[in-house]
Design an enzyme around this catalytic site. Sequence first.
Site, PDB file in Angstrom:
ATOM      1  N   HIS A  37       0.827  -1.205   0.000  1.00  0.00           N
ATOM      2  CA  HIS A  37       0.000   0.000   0.000  1.00  0.00           C
ATOM      3  C   HIS A  37       0.866   1.262   0.000  1.00  0.00           C
ATOM      4  O   HIS A  37       0.556   2.231  -0.689  1.00  0.00           O
ATOM      5  CB  HIS A  37      -0.964  -0.004   1.192  1.00  0.00           C
ATOM      6  CG  HIS A  37      -2.237  -0.743   0.904  1.00  0.00           C
ATOM      7  ND1 HIS A  37      -2.307  -2.113   0.867  1.00  0.00           N
ATOM      8  CD2 HIS A  37      -3.481  -0.293   0.573  1.00  0.00           C
ATOM      9  CE1 HIS A  37      -3.543  -2.477   0.560  1.00  0.00           C
ATOM     10  NE2 HIS A  37      -4.271  -1.403   0.366  1.00  0.00           N
ATOM     11  N   LYS A 102      -9.894  -8.326   7.860  1.00  0.00           N
ATOM     12  CA  LYS A 102     -10.561  -8.636   9.124  1.00  0.00           C
ATOM     13  C   LYS A 102     -10.562  -7.399   9.997  1.00  0.00           C
ATOM     14  O   LYS A 102      -9.694  -6.534   9.870  1.00  0.00           O
ATOM     15  CB  LYS A 102      -9.876  -9.808   9.831  1.00  0.00           C
ATOM     16  CG  LYS A 102      -8.483  -9.518  10.373  1.00  0.00           C
ATOM     17  CD  LYS A 102      -7.955 -10.695  11.151  1.00  0.00           C
ATOM     18  CE  LYS A 102      -6.465 -10.605  11.415  1.00  0.00           C
ATOM     19  NZ  LYS A 102      -6.119 -10.040  12.733  1.00  0.00           N
TER      20      LYS A 102
END
Lengths: 186, 279
Positions: A37, A102
């Site tokens: 990222h 999650k």
Amino acid sequence: MEIKLQTPLTEERVRALRAGDRVLLSGVVYTARDAAHLRMLECLQKGEPLPFDLAGQVIYYAGPTPTPPGRPIGAIGPTTSTRMDAATPALLARGLRGMIGKGGRSPEVVDAMKRHGAVYFAAVGGAAALMARCVTACEVIAWDDLGPESVKRLTLRDLPLIVAIDAEGGDAFEQGQAAYLRACKV
Amino acid sequence: MREIRAEAVTEAVAALCVRANRELPSDVLARLRAARGAETWETAQGLLDLLLENAEIARAEGMPICQDTGTAVVFADVGQEVHILGDFEAAVHAGVAKGYTEGLLRKSIVADPLRRVNTGDNTPAVIHTRLVPGDRLTLTVAPKGCGSENMSRLRMLTPAQGAAGVKDFVLETVRLAGANPCPPMVLGVGIGGNFEGVAELAKRALLLPLDGRSEDPFYAAMEAELLEAVNGTGIGPQGFGGKTTCLSVRILTAPTHIAGLPVAVNVSCHVTRHATAAL
């Protein structure tokens, strides 16, 4: 009843999903976690192309274990999504349609999801041996130097997911916990 | 004086890294099964079934239970009458490298916290060595995933905050963690000692049997009370609601300073792994 979804995802299809829906996801998704990222943000800042076109695609926050001989992939499950929150709105603005991880997301990510029409799925954290069975192919497509954090193209077959946050901002964590606690009081 | 070759340490650590990552300890499995039996919320029941199925697949197929095969935390109790032939710490690191490479475990360690280049073999291990009576060397490898480690906290409370302060801090930690640490979680709680000691107490508490209780009735009651309180939050498996937020709370304590009350909560997940061998 589970909803069968095939990537790439259209905005219309994504906007029809609701928090708490059970999904079986098939098709191509891309892994990217913390380091990838950061590099994607660098690419955007420098005006360089990303390792894959984000339009309609799904990013899986995951770093699998090494692939054993004769298998398509090692163990694979989701990592904590909130670490990717800072980079996510910029990717959603460029067409990213879904994310798998999650745990919860920041308000900024949820706002960007509502604005652009994107969905956040939760996979079962720590069920990585089981979920490996839902991956039929795995190929490193960028930043091999990052090892487990490299960007990989995965082909999924019926990966079981829960719509954790939908494109209206509906949150299955909040809803599920509140519903359980209400049921306890009855 | 009993001699143990460094190579034997390397072999033992390598085997423990692989075993710990593939086979969930029987007490963790037993707690998961018991939690599944007691769970009343349908989504939670389904998720607990998946976790049990996953543990079985991992064991049967020799796959890691979780893709985060963790930081290799190694506890070594070295008998005073043991003479290690060779470099002990180098032997442990070599065992981790061998276990993680040959066992196809994920290499998750970067050499520098800010410049972040992967070391490629999951070394170095985090080693906690104690000198103990006897002529045995006991090694425990406890791979620790970082999703739950990131949710762990330490606070220097004041003596006046007492037991209530400790309990509030534990529950605050659980609420802040929410769905992130892969609940159902396991909580290792350290109370007392000093700043660095309390964190190690919390880590060691994660090695205690999940179905056990503190030998001190005061802390046994606190473990039970905290477990009930954590399971009353409704967070549930993976954060989607339910009774099963936590499998066990274990507490370890140490004497502390008249001015202090350190408390540390080491959050772990449903894959609370460790394997032990004695040389």
